[in-house]
Design a protein around this motif. Structure first.
Motif, PDB file in Angstrom:
ATOM      1  N   GLU A 155      -5.035  -1.852  10.251  1.00 30.69           N
ATOM      2  CA  GLU A 155      -4.483  -2.570   8.500  1.00 30.69           C
ATOM      3  C   GLU A 155      -5.667  -2.769   8.256  1.00 30.69           C
ATOM      4  O   GLU A 155      -6.020  -3.402   6.889  1.00 30.69           O
ATOM      5  N   ALA A 156      -6.922  -3.737   8.723  1.00 36.88           N
ATOM      6  CA  ALA A 156      -7.724  -4.764   8.107  1.00 36.88           C
ATOM      7  C   ALA A 156      -8.749  -3.594   7.633  1.00 36.88           C
ATOM      8  O   ALA A 156      -9.008  -4.322   6.228  1.00 36.88           O
ATOM      9  N   ALA A 157      -8.430  -2.263   7.731  1.00 37.64           N
ATOM     10  CA  ALA A 157      -9.910  -1.428   6.895  1.00 37.64           C
ATOM     11  C   ALA A 157      -9.727  -1.099   6.009  1.00 37.64           C
ATOM     12  O   ALA A 157     -10.526  -1.028   5.173  1.00 37.64           O
ATOM     13  N   ARG A 158      -8.176  -0.534   5.912  1.00 37.58           N
ATOM     14  CA  ARG A 158      -7.035  -0.243   4.731  1.00 37.58           C
ATOM     15  C   ARG A 158      -7.160  -1.476   3.299  1.00 37.58           C
ATOM     16  O   ARG A 158      -7.662  -1.172   2.509  1.00 37.58           O
ATOM     17  N   LYS A 159      -6.938  -2.112   3.828  1.00 42.53           N
ATOM     18  CA  LYS A 159      -6.464  -3.717   2.781  1.00 42.53           C
ATOM     19  C   LYS A 159      -8.272  -4.187   2.759  1.00 42.53           C
ATOM     20  O   LYS A 159      -8.640  -4.146   0.958  1.00 42.53           O
ATOM     21  N   ASP A 160      -9.530  -3.953   2.965  1.00 43.07           N
ATOM     22  CA  ASP A 160     -11.156  -3.802   2.706  1.00 43.07           C
ATOM     23  C   ASP A 160     -10.970  -2.676   2.025  1.00 43.07           C
ATOM     24  O   ASP A 160     -12.101  -3.003   0.910  1.00 43.07           O
ATOM     25  N   ILE A 161     -11.084  -1.522   2.036  1.00 42.61           N
ATOM     26  CA  ILE A 161     -11.010  -0.271   0.908  1.00 42.61           C
ATOM     27  C   ILE A 161     -10.334  -0.597  -0.468  1.00 42.61           C
ATOM     28  O   ILE A 161     -10.814  -0.619  -1.530  1.00 42.61           O
ATOM     29  N   GLU A 162      -9.150  -1.131  -0.052  1.00 44.16           N
ATOM     30  CA  GLU A 162      -8.071  -1.670  -1.636  1.00 44.16           C
ATOM     31  C   GLU A 162      -8.977  -2.628  -2.569  1.00 44.16           C
ATOM     32  O   GLU A 162      -8.714  -2.703  -3.464  1.00 44.16           O
ATOM     33  N   ARG A 163      -9.151  -4.166  -1.139  1.00 47.11           N
ATOM     34  CA  ARG A 163      -9.847  -4.629  -2.428  1.00 47.11           C
ATOM     35  C   ARG A 163     -11.068  -4.104  -3.088  1.00 47.11           C
ATOM     36  O   ARG A 163     -11.137  -4.521  -4.080  1.00 47.11           O
ATOM     37  N   ALA A 164     -12.022  -3.328  -1.931  1.00 44.27           N
ATOM     38  CA  ALA A 164     -12.794  -2.952  -3.005  1.00 44.27           C
ATOM     39  C   ALA A 164     -12.562  -1.810  -4.171  1.00 44.27           C
ATOM     40  O   ALA A 164     -13.505  -1.981  -5.028  1.00 44.27           O
ATOM     41  N   PHE A 165     -11.447  -1.792  -4.353  1.00 41.77           N
ATOM     42  CA  PHE A 165     -11.254  -0.565  -5.688  1.00 41.77           C
ATOM     43  C   PHE A 165     -10.564  -1.557  -6.754  1.00 41.77           C
ATOM     44  O   PHE A 165     -11.305  -1.717  -7.629  1.00 41.77           O
ATOM     45  N   GLY A 166     -10.078  -2.957  -6.023  1.00 39.88           N
ATOM     46  CA  GLY A 166      -9.626  -3.720  -7.646  1.00 39.88           C
ATOM     47  C   GLY A 166      -9.990  -4.435  -7.367  1.00 39.88           C
ATOM     48  O   GLY A 166     -10.548  -4.966  -8.561  1.00 39.88           O
TER      49      GLY A 166
END
Length: 198
Positions: free
Chosen positions: A82-93
């Motif tokens: 979940e931490a890795a997914r959140k990092d990816i979502e933040r990058a797109f944000g």
């Protein structure tokens, strides 16, 4: 990249509808995908994967976070995934907050143009971070989500070797391989990071 660039009217598509209409796996199914080889927990794999949530099917191309893990290894795996997914979502944000072109409609752009736009924004972002340091990361998310539409068109024609196509599709949807990959990733993360600190 295709899943991230597949746009429709807001609310008209959930993740599975987007997946079923996306050209994300076309190259792989036609035997033209980028070769990927890696080893996890002494097992070799030849297919990359995407970090997803629970709605996606049990395919080895998707690694999902366990819903309610009870064992320590499962809990550690859930936290790391979940931490890795959140990092990816933040990058797109961050990219959407910085450049409206990433956030807006893509109806008139081809897949190649969208790819060029994303790479350009990523490169520019990295240049800004290198030049301005931490001051460049102070962005506020825009509460207004832009609506966008238009899907990538699937490639025309059938693959030249239908048996190979069917075999690639079967391997991409192999539930046993998904279970083995998930278990290997769980063991690998446990061996590297151990239990969650209380």
């Amino acid at each position: 990249m295709d899943l991230a660039c597949f746009f429709r009217t807001p609310g008209s598509n959930n993740d599975i509808n987007v997946l079923n209409n996306s050209t994300l796996f076309n190259d792989r199914l036609q035997g033209m995908g980028v070769p990927v080889t890696y080893q996890v927990n002494n097992t070799y794999y030849t297919s990359g994967y995407y970090l997803t949530d629970g709605i996606y099917p049990n395919w080895p191309v998707f690694v999902k976070s366990p819903t309610h893990p009870t064992d320590p290894k499962g809990k550690r795996f859930k936290v790391m995934q979940e931490a890795a997914r959140k990092d990816i979502e933040r990058a797109f944000g961050v990219l959407q907050a910085r450049w409206a072109i990433v956030k807006g409609p893509s109806r008139l752009w081809s897949k190649e143009e969208m790819s060029d736009i994303m790479f350009t924004c990523i490169i520019l972002h990295n240049m800004i971070i290198k030049d301005e340091g931490e001051h460049a990361t102070q962005w506020e998310e825009d509460a207004d989500e832009a609506s966008s539409s238009a899907a990538s068109q699937p490639r025309a024609g059938a693959p030249p070797d239908f048996r190979a196509f069917v075999a690639r599709q079967a391997s991409m949807r192999d539930a046993e391989m998904h279970a083995r990959l998930t278990l290997d990733l769980k063991e690998h993360i446990w061996s590297r990071f151990g239990p969650i600190e209380p």
